[in-house]
Write an enzyme that holds these catalytic residues in place. Structure first.
Site, PDB file in Angstrom:
ATOM      1  N   GLU A   1       7.982  86.188   6.600  1.00 52.56           N
ATOM      2  CA  GLU A   1       8.038  84.834   7.172  1.00 52.56           C
ATOM      3  C   GLU A   1       9.240  84.710   8.115  1.00 52.56           C
ATOM      4  OE1 GLU A   1       6.354  82.187   7.373  1.00 52.56           O
ATOM      5  OE2 GLU A   1       4.922  82.080   5.734  1.00 52.56           O
TER       6      GLU A   1
ATOM      7  N   TYR B   1       3.545  68.664   7.167  1.00 57.05           N
ATOM      8  CA  TYR B   1       3.892  69.438   5.970  1.00 57.05           C
ATOM      9  C   TYR B   1       4.649  68.624   4.928  1.00 57.05           C
ATOM     10  CZ  TYR B   1       2.020  73.256   8.616  1.00 57.05           C
ATOM     11  OH  TYR B   1       1.153  74.051   9.322  1.00 57.05           O
TER      12      TYR B   1
ATOM     13  N   ASP C   1       0.368  81.204  15.375  1.00 59.28           N
ATOM     14  CA  ASP C   1      -0.002  80.565  14.112  1.00 59.28           C
ATOM     15  C   ASP C   1      -1.506  80.363  14.019  1.00 59.28           C
ATOM     16  OD1 ASP C   1       0.996  79.559  11.614  1.00 59.28           O
ATOM     17  OD2 ASP C   1       0.562  77.533  12.292  1.00 59.28           O
TER      18      ASP C   1
ATOM     19  N   TYR D   1       6.421  76.098   3.545  1.00 61.01           N
ATOM     20  CA  TYR D   1       6.190  75.055   4.550  1.00 61.01           C
ATOM     21  C   TYR D   1       6.292  73.669   3.914  1.00 61.01           C
ATOM     22  CZ  TYR D   1       4.798  77.811   8.659  1.00 61.01           C
ATOM     23  OH  TYR D   1       4.794  78.631   9.763  1.00 61.01           O
TER      24      TYR D   1
ATOM     25  N   CYS E   1       4.252  81.157   2.211  1.00 59.64           N
ATOM     26  CA  CYS E   1       3.776  80.336   3.327  1.00 59.64           C
ATOM     27  C   CYS E   1       3.412  78.938   2.847  1.00 59.64           C
ATOM     28  CB  CYS E   1       2.581  80.997   3.995  1.00 59.64           C
ATOM     29  SG  CYS E   1       1.933  80.039   5.376  1.00 59.64           S
TER      30      CYS E   1
END
Length: 222
Positions: free
Chosen positions: A212, A164, A46, A141, A137
């Site tokens: 993803e 998040y 990441d 998230y 993304c």
């Protein structure tokens, strides 16, 4: 949740979207069953992802069609480089991973496939193509964080969830959703789904969503 365009693309991508946002990796974060080794593998990849994600938002500045879009992309780039990556480095340091280790780590094929797809969407397309590739993304998230936070499960990954689900990230998600809606209206009009470009943009969103899923798969034990 995060605007009309996202809601429409999310509905059209219902099956892969559910597979992405309810992936075993995600569920493991929520209930604490995710192996620590898988989490550390994810953290390393990441970091590399965020480097390329920053490049994509830098590209968005050049692809933007209005000054407001340029300002938003520039602010997002600044936040990624000077806040989120720094936070990520601090998180990794707590796990015994310094930034030099992160920066020199081998980038795995799933990471390469995803990040280069996003960058190619921007280089070969326009601002909307790039946003369609970035949206899964950013907004995914946000959605995952909210859902896992609402479950209130006891998990060692609570900090990830809180990041998040937190007010700051949720504000970003709403702002990105509004940016997307405004850009779609500006380029495609008030009835964007009737535009000949809509299927192509929706397909970009679906493709990024599938990538993803591959990113989560990458972190799990084989």
């Amino acid at each position: 949740m995060y605007g009309a365009t996202f809601a429409a693309w999310r509905a059209e991508a219902a099956e892969p979207w559910h597979a992405y946002t309810h992936h075993p990796f995600v569920e493991g974060l929520g209930d604490g069953s995710l192996p620590r080794a898988a989490y550390l593998r994810y953290l390393v990849q990441d970091y590399l992802f965020l480097i390329h994600f920053s490049r994509a938002w830098a590209l968005a500045v050049t692809k933007a069609g209005t000054v407001d879009e340029m300002r938003f992309a520039a602010c997002t780039l600044d936040a990624l480089l000077n806040e989120e990556i720094a936070l990520h480095v601090a998180t990794c340091a707590a796990e015994g991973l310094d930034e030099a280790t992160l920066f020199t780590a081998e980038e795995l094929p799933q990471n390469i496939a995803y990040t280069r797809y996003v960058l190619d969407a921007g280089h070969s397309g326009d601002f909307l193509d790039l946003l369609a590739a970035l949206a899964p993304c950013v907004l995914g998230y946000g959605e995952i964080g909210l859902r896992l936070s609402a479950a209130k499960g006891k998990t060692p990954y609570a900090d990830w969830i809180d990041t998040y689900a937190g007010e700051g990230n949720q504000q970003v998600c709403h702002e990105v959703g509004a940016l997307l809606d405004a850009a779609v209206t500006r380029q495609l009009g008030d009835r964007p789904m009737e535009s000949p470009r809509w299927p192509q943009l929706s397909h970009r969103f679906v493709t990024a969503t599938r990538l993803e899923i591959g990113f989560w798969d990458m972190a799990l034990p084989e």
